[in-house]
Design a protein around this motif. Structure first.
Motif, PDB file in Angstrom:
ATOM      1  N   GLU A 105       0.834  -1.205   0.000  1.00 21.43           N
ATOM      2  CA  GLU A 105       0.000   0.000   0.000  1.00 21.43           C
ATOM      3  C   GLU A 105       0.867   1.252   0.000  1.00 21.43           C
ATOM      4  OE1 GLU A 105      -2.512  -0.477   3.399  1.00 21.43           O
ATOM      5  OE2 GLU A 105      -3.743  -2.033   2.437  1.00 21.43           O
ATOM      6  N   GLU A 106       1.945   1.247   0.797  1.00 17.82           N
ATOM      7  CA  GLU A 106       2.853   2.393   0.821  1.00 17.82           C
ATOM      8  C   GLU A 106       3.508   2.598  -0.541  1.00 17.82           C
ATOM      9  OE1 GLU A 106       5.598   1.550   3.969  1.00 17.82           O
ATOM     10  OE2 GLU A 106       4.104   1.853   5.544  1.00 17.82           O
ATOM     11  N   ARG A 113       0.998   4.073  -3.020  1.00 24.19           N
ATOM     12  CA  ARG A 113       0.832   5.523  -2.835  1.00 24.19           C
ATOM     13  C   ARG A 113       2.009   6.282  -3.429  1.00 24.19           C
ATOM     14  NH1 ARG A 113      -1.445   3.923   2.177  1.00 24.19           N
ATOM     15  NH2 ARG A 113       0.564   4.125   3.227  1.00 24.19           N
ATOM     16  N   GLU A 169       1.694   6.294  -7.188  1.00 22.38           N
ATOM     17  CA  GLU A 169       0.670   7.237  -7.631  1.00 22.38           C
ATOM     18  C   GLU A 169       1.202   8.669  -7.611  1.00 22.38           C
ATOM     19  OE1 GLU A 169      -2.646   6.455  -5.063  1.00 22.38           O
ATOM     20  OE2 GLU A 169      -3.192   4.612  -6.124  1.00 22.38           O
TER      21      GLU A 169
END
Length: 94
Positions: free
Chosen positions: A41-42, A45, A48
């Protein structure tokens, strides 16, 4: 008959030990999966944010100019560069 009962008891104990080891391994693997999901998830991010930055750089000159000014210290022709130094940060001249 007694030998059969002892053999069955030994087999039962061995199977119980193996079962509890498997439970411990499954628990450990679940924890590793959770940690990997957090890391993913990190990284997602971060990817992105990098994709948005790339899009900004492709879309216009303002982002490129901003980067050139902040990272390379470039200035436009006709502009004056002023460096403001905090007296507390300045090194004493000898």
């Amino acid at each position: 008959m007694r030998i059969i009962l002892i053999a069955l008891l030994v087999i039962l104990v061995v199977l119980q030990v193996q079962l509890w080891r498997e439970f411990a391994e499954v628990s450990s693997l679940r924890e590793m999966v959770e940690q990997q999901q957090i890391e993913n998830e990190e990284l997602e991010r971060r990817n992105e944010a990098l994709a948005a930055e790339v899009e900004d750089l492709r879309a216009g000159l303002e982002a490129i100019e901003e980067r050139a000014r902040s990272e390379l210290g470039l200035i436009r022709e006709g502009e004056s560069f002023f460096l403001i130094v905090d007296p507390e940060d300045a090194e004493p001249s000898g």
